[in-house]
Design an enzyme around this catalytic site. Sequence first.
Site, mmCIF file in Angstrom:
data_model
loop_
_atom_site.group_PDB
_atom_site.id
_atom_site.type_symbol
_atom_site.label_atom_id
_atom_site.label_comp_id
_atom_site.label_asym_id
_atom_site.label_seq_id
_atom_site.Cartn_x
_atom_site.Cartn_y
_atom_site.Cartn_z
ATOM 1 N N THR A 175 98.929 39.085 -80.990
ATOM 2 C CA THR A 175 99.996 38.371 -80.293
ATOM 3 C C THR A 175 99.782 36.863 -80.268
ATOM 4 O O THR A 175 100.643 36.135 -79.778
ATOM 5 C CB THR A 175 100.148 38.891 -78.852
ATOM 6 O OG1 THR A 175 98.852 38.955 -78.231
ATOM 7 C CG2 THR A 175 100.766 40.285 -78.832
ATOM 8 N N SER A 176 98.664 36.385 -80.774
ATOM 9 C CA SER A 176 98.469 34.945 -80.942
ATOM 10 C C SER A 176 97.307 34.733 -81.908
ATOM 11 O O SER A 176 96.408 35.576 -82.003
ATOM 12 C CB SER A 176 98.172 34.251 -79.618
ATOM 13 O OG SER A 176 98.198 32.836 -79.783
ATOM 14 N N SER A 177 97.359 33.616 -82.617
ATOM 15 C CA SER A 177 96.288 33.324 -83.576
ATOM 16 C C SER A 177 96.200 31.830 -83.803
ATOM 17 O O SER A 177 97.108 31.074 -83.452
ATOM 18 C CB SER A 177 96.544 34.034 -84.910
ATOM 19 O OG SER A 177 97.661 33.469 -85.562
#
Length: 374
Positions: A89-91
Amino acid sequence: MNWKPHAVTLAHSVTHAGSRWHAPVAALPRHLFIPRWWAGGDGWSLRAGADDDQAWLAAAYADDSLVTRVGSAHADQAQPGDRPAGRPTSSATLPSLLVRMFQHARLGDGHTLLDVGTGSGYGTGLACLRLGERQVSSVDVDPYLTEAAGQRLDQAGLRPQLHTLDASGELPGNYDRIVATVGVRPVPTSWLTALKPGGRLVTTVAGTTLIVTADKQDDGTARGRVEWDRAGFMHARHSTDYHALPDGLIEAARTEKGEFVTASRYPVVDVEQAWDLSSMLGIEVPGIVYGYEETGQQRTAWLAHPDGSWARATSKEGGDPVVHQSGPRHLWDVLDEIRSYWLQHGELPVRGAHVLITPDGRTRLARGGWRATL
């Protein structure tokens, strides 16, 4: 810690010495923005800089994306034994892709920029070094991400405007450029409202690898094209996590006998690696997910959709694929129709398509006789 040679090497690998982006990449300590990350493989496992400084620096200054959040689990807040489940969900996006997105924006001195999808804050930092911190604003739906990014940017001596909000709603200003490192469908109406006349929008279509660039017109529309380039970003989130697929749907797609069993005209394909094919499929069937497996001489690909449809194709030792399908839509038939178009016309129409974004956010793609509305 002597990080500067690593940053210079990264700058050489993602751009060239004459580019205005070379100096920002060479000057920004990327390791500050990735203290921990989730490594894939057999489930998710935690990696941290404290474990091995050299491995940390090698990862931080490689041209790779590093996953920093899985489901609702931030790597920064995790314990070494944690094994989160779910989708990333985030990177921290690979630097070369960030540079390309900014290059598509045609940023000029004095331009104001809205960076949609703060994430780790590294891309925001690059923009600050290129334009000046006062010219840059960044938004993210996750309060932890904006807080952590603010602290890391402060360590790098940068203080842009950071806002925690759902970017599909009202935005805090007007901008010459909007660059989104999250995928959207449709384009939020607030983006065109916040974009100044003559301003430029760069974004990707959720569920595809399509990069859209569009310039705002005096009538409030934005016109542009699908670039001959590719990018894959996570979908824009509106809450803590993405909506889950129906329970058991993926397992059914992988293992169950379908309501309809046929043969396919074409070999089994790994849709994720066939970028134009996956993009056309994402346009035709928004929300579709897919997977691929090889075991010895057997190749298996599966498709699934939140409406309960699923499909699976399996071939052994070069034989004709056997296709199982269930649900309201025959997903593999849709895929085969796209492949037939590809063979008949020599390419798929999505790349290079003309783009019209209307003030209500509808995005219309057109190339030759092909049309699509997102």
